[in-house]
Design a protein around this motif. Sequence first.
Motif, PDB file in Angstrom:
ATOM      1  N   ASP A 258      77.235 -26.848 157.157  1.00 36.66           N
ATOM      2  CA  ASP A 258      78.215 -25.751 157.126  1.00 36.66           C
ATOM      3  C   ASP A 258      78.183 -25.010 158.465  1.00 36.66           C
ATOM      4  OD1 ASP A 258      79.848 -23.780 155.198  1.00 36.66           O
ATOM      5  OD2 ASP A 258      78.578 -22.622 156.573  1.00 36.66           O
ATOM      6  N   ARG A 259      79.345 -24.810 159.067  1.00 38.61           N
ATOM      7  CA  ARG A 259      79.425 -24.191 160.388  1.00 38.61           C
ATOM      8  C   ARG A 259      78.792 -22.796 160.430  1.00 38.61           C
ATOM      9  NH1 ARG A 259      81.391 -21.031 163.968  1.00 38.61           N
ATOM     10  NH2 ARG A 259      82.381 -21.686 165.888  1.00 38.61           N
ATOM     11  N   THR A 260      79.066 -21.974 159.427  1.00 38.67           N
ATOM     12  CA  THR A 260      78.512 -20.615 159.411  1.00 38.67           C
ATOM     13  C   THR A 260      77.004 -20.642 159.285  1.00 38.67           C
ATOM     14  OG1 THR A 260      80.556 -19.728 158.464  1.00 38.67           O
ATOM     15  CG2 THR A 260      78.577 -18.367 158.242  1.00 38.67           C
ATOM     16  N   ARG A 261      76.480 -21.465 158.371  1.00 35.65           N
ATOM     17  CA  ARG A 261      75.026 -21.533 158.220  1.00 35.65           C
ATOM     18  C   ARG A 261      74.364 -22.060 159.494  1.00 35.65           C
ATOM     19  NH1 ARG A 261      76.431 -22.731 152.755  1.00 35.65           N
ATOM     20  NH2 ARG A 261      76.379 -24.973 153.107  1.00 35.65           N
ATOM     21  N   LEU A 262      74.990 -23.042 160.128  1.00 39.58           N
ATOM     22  CA  LEU A 262      74.442 -23.580 161.374  1.00 39.58           C
ATOM     23  C   LEU A 262      74.423 -22.496 162.454  1.00 39.58           C
ATOM     24  CD1 LEU A 262      73.308 -26.088 162.749  1.00 39.58           C
ATOM     25  CD2 LEU A 262      75.641 -26.720 163.355  1.00 39.58           C
ATOM     26  N   ALA A 263      75.490 -21.709 162.537  1.00 38.66           N
ATOM     27  CA  ALA A 263      75.545 -20.611 163.516  1.00 38.66           C
ATOM     28  C   ALA A 263      74.474 -19.563 163.224  1.00 38.66           C
ATOM     29  CB  ALA A 263      76.931 -19.979 163.520  1.00 38.66           C
ATOM     30  N   LEU A 264      74.266 -19.246 161.959  1.00 38.16           N
ATOM     31  CA  LEU A 264      73.226 -18.279 161.587  1.00 38.16           C
ATOM     32  C   LEU A 264      71.850 -18.792 161.973  1.00 38.16           C
ATOM     33  CD1 LEU A 264      74.548 -17.264 158.056  1.00 38.16           C
ATOM     34  CD2 LEU A 264      74.517 -15.836 160.117  1.00 38.16           C
ATOM     35  N   LEU A 265      71.594 -20.050 161.656  1.00 38.22           N
ATOM     36  CA  LEU A 265      70.288 -20.631 161.980  1.00 38.22           C
ATOM     37  C   LEU A 265      70.086 -20.713 163.486  1.00 38.22           C
ATOM     38  CD1 LEU A 265      70.146 -23.367 159.228  1.00 38.22           C
ATOM     39  CD2 LEU A 265      68.758 -21.289 159.350  1.00 38.22           C
ATOM     40  N   GLN A 266      71.147 -21.045 164.215  1.00 40.61           N
ATOM     41  CA  GLN A 266      71.018 -21.090 165.670  1.00 40.61           C
ATOM     42  C   GLN A 266      70.658 -19.712 166.211  1.00 40.61           C
ATOM     43  OE1 GLN A 266      74.266 -20.805 168.160  1.00 40.61           O
ATOM     44  NE2 GLN A 266      73.282 -21.763 169.895  1.00 40.61           N
ATOM     45  N   GLN A 267      71.297 -18.668 165.697  1.00 33.55           N
ATOM     46  CA  GLN A 267      70.978 -17.304 166.129  1.00 33.55           C
ATOM     47  C   GLN A 267      69.520 -16.972 165.807  1.00 33.55           C
ATOM     48  OE1 GLN A 267      72.909 -15.222 167.913  1.00 33.55           O
ATOM     49  NE2 GLN A 267      71.241 -13.745 167.976  1.00 33.55           N
TER      50      GLN A 267
ATOM     51  N   HIS B  70      60.046 -26.161 162.614  1.00 29.09           N
ATOM     52  CA  HIS B  70      60.709 -27.454 162.453  1.00 29.09           C
ATOM     53  C   HIS B  70      62.215 -27.270 162.303  1.00 29.09           C
ATOM     54  CE1 HIS B  70      56.984 -29.635 162.086  1.00 29.09           C
ATOM     55  NE2 HIS B  70      56.577 -28.789 161.166  1.00 29.09           N
ATOM     56  N   LEU B  71      62.617 -26.270 161.569  1.00 27.70           N
ATOM     57  CA  LEU B  71      64.032 -26.023 161.337  1.00 27.70           C
ATOM     58  C   LEU B  71      64.742 -25.653 162.637  1.00 27.70           C
ATOM     59  CD1 LEU B  71      66.361 -25.874 159.354  1.00 27.70           C
ATOM     60  CD2 LEU B  71      65.690 -23.509 158.882  1.00 27.70           C
ATOM     61  N   GLY B  72      64.114 -24.825 163.444  1.00 28.71           N
ATOM     62  CA  GLY B  72      64.690 -24.457 164.731  1.00 28.71           C
ATOM     63  C   GLY B  72      64.883 -25.666 165.626  1.00 28.71           C
ATOM     64  N   ARG B  73      63.900 -26.545 165.648  1.00 29.76           N
ATOM     65  CA  ARG B  73      64.017 -27.758 166.456  1.00 29.76           C
ATOM     66  C   ARG B  73      65.120 -28.663 165.920  1.00 29.76           C
ATOM     67  NH1 ARG B  73      58.599 -26.692 166.445  1.00 29.76           N
ATOM     68  NH2 ARG B  73      58.092 -28.187 164.817  1.00 29.76           N
ATOM     69  N   LEU B  74      65.245 -28.743 164.595  1.00 33.15           N
ATOM     70  CA  LEU B  74      66.295 -29.557 163.981  1.00 33.15           C
ATOM     71  C   LEU B  74      67.682 -29.019 164.349  1.00 33.15           C
ATOM     72  CD1 LEU B  74      67.074 -31.873 162.076  1.00 33.15           C
ATOM     73  CD2 LEU B  74      66.807 -30.270 160.181  1.00 33.15           C
ATOM     74  N   VAL B  75      67.855 -27.722 164.279  1.00 38.04           N
ATOM     75  CA  VAL B  75      69.125 -27.089 164.643  1.00 38.04           C
ATOM     76  C   VAL B  75      69.436 -27.363 166.113  1.00 38.04           C
ATOM     77  CG1 VAL B  75      70.270 -24.854 165.010  1.00 38.04           C
ATOM     78  CG2 VAL B  75      69.071 -25.318 162.860  1.00 38.04           C
ATOM     79  N   ASN B  76      68.457 -27.151 166.982  1.00 42.60           N
ATOM     80  CA  ASN B  76      68.678 -27.374 168.409  1.00 42.60           C
ATOM     81  C   ASN B  76      69.000 -28.833 168.713  1.00 42.60           C
ATOM     82  OD1 ASN B  76      68.407 -24.696 169.246  1.00 42.60           O
ATOM     83  ND2 ASN B  76      66.194 -24.864 169.367  1.00 42.60           N
ATOM     84  N   GLU B  77      68.329 -29.763 168.046  1.00 44.53           N
ATOM     85  CA  GLU B  77      68.616 -31.182 168.266  1.00 44.53           C
ATOM     86  C   GLU B  77      70.025 -31.539 167.794  1.00 44.53           C
ATOM     87  OE1 GLU B  77      67.123 -33.565 169.998  1.00 44.53           O
ATOM     88  OE2 GLU B  77      65.622 -32.096 170.594  1.00 44.53           O
ATOM     89  N   ALA B  78      70.451 -30.975 166.669  1.00 38.74           N
ATOM     90  CA  ALA B  78      71.811 -31.234 166.185  1.00 38.74           C
ATOM     91  C   ALA B  78      72.841 -30.722 167.189  1.00 38.74           C
ATOM     92  CB  ALA B  78      72.026 -30.575 164.820  1.00 38.74           C
TER      93      ALA B  78
END
Length: 97
Positions: free
Chosen positions: A13-22, A74-82
């Motif tokens: 989901d774009r919004t969740r991905l943006a939140l996690l990236q922040q 781990h989640l931060g690295r996953l978001v950044n890799e995506a």
Amino acid sequence: MDTAAAILALLADRTRLALLQQLTEGEADVTTLTEACGAARPSVSQHLAKLRLAGLVATRKDGRRMVYMLKHGHLGRLVNEALNAADHQIGHLPPHD
């Protein structure tokens, strides 16, 4: 596999991905996250609740504010890799290991 698939589904989901990236940049409250992702505050709150229920983000109280943070690196690295994979695809960059 089921748990990994569920995590990836939440990231889809774009919004969740943006939140996690922040949140990869550090802790943030709902107001900061709303401004960063450009979604309506009620929508941001609902997405954060889903991420919290899934165990991907944690919270703490700071006075009257609720502050959100990633539960683990781990989640931060996953978001950044995506996001890096998307940059490569959009920019037609050569693959690398």
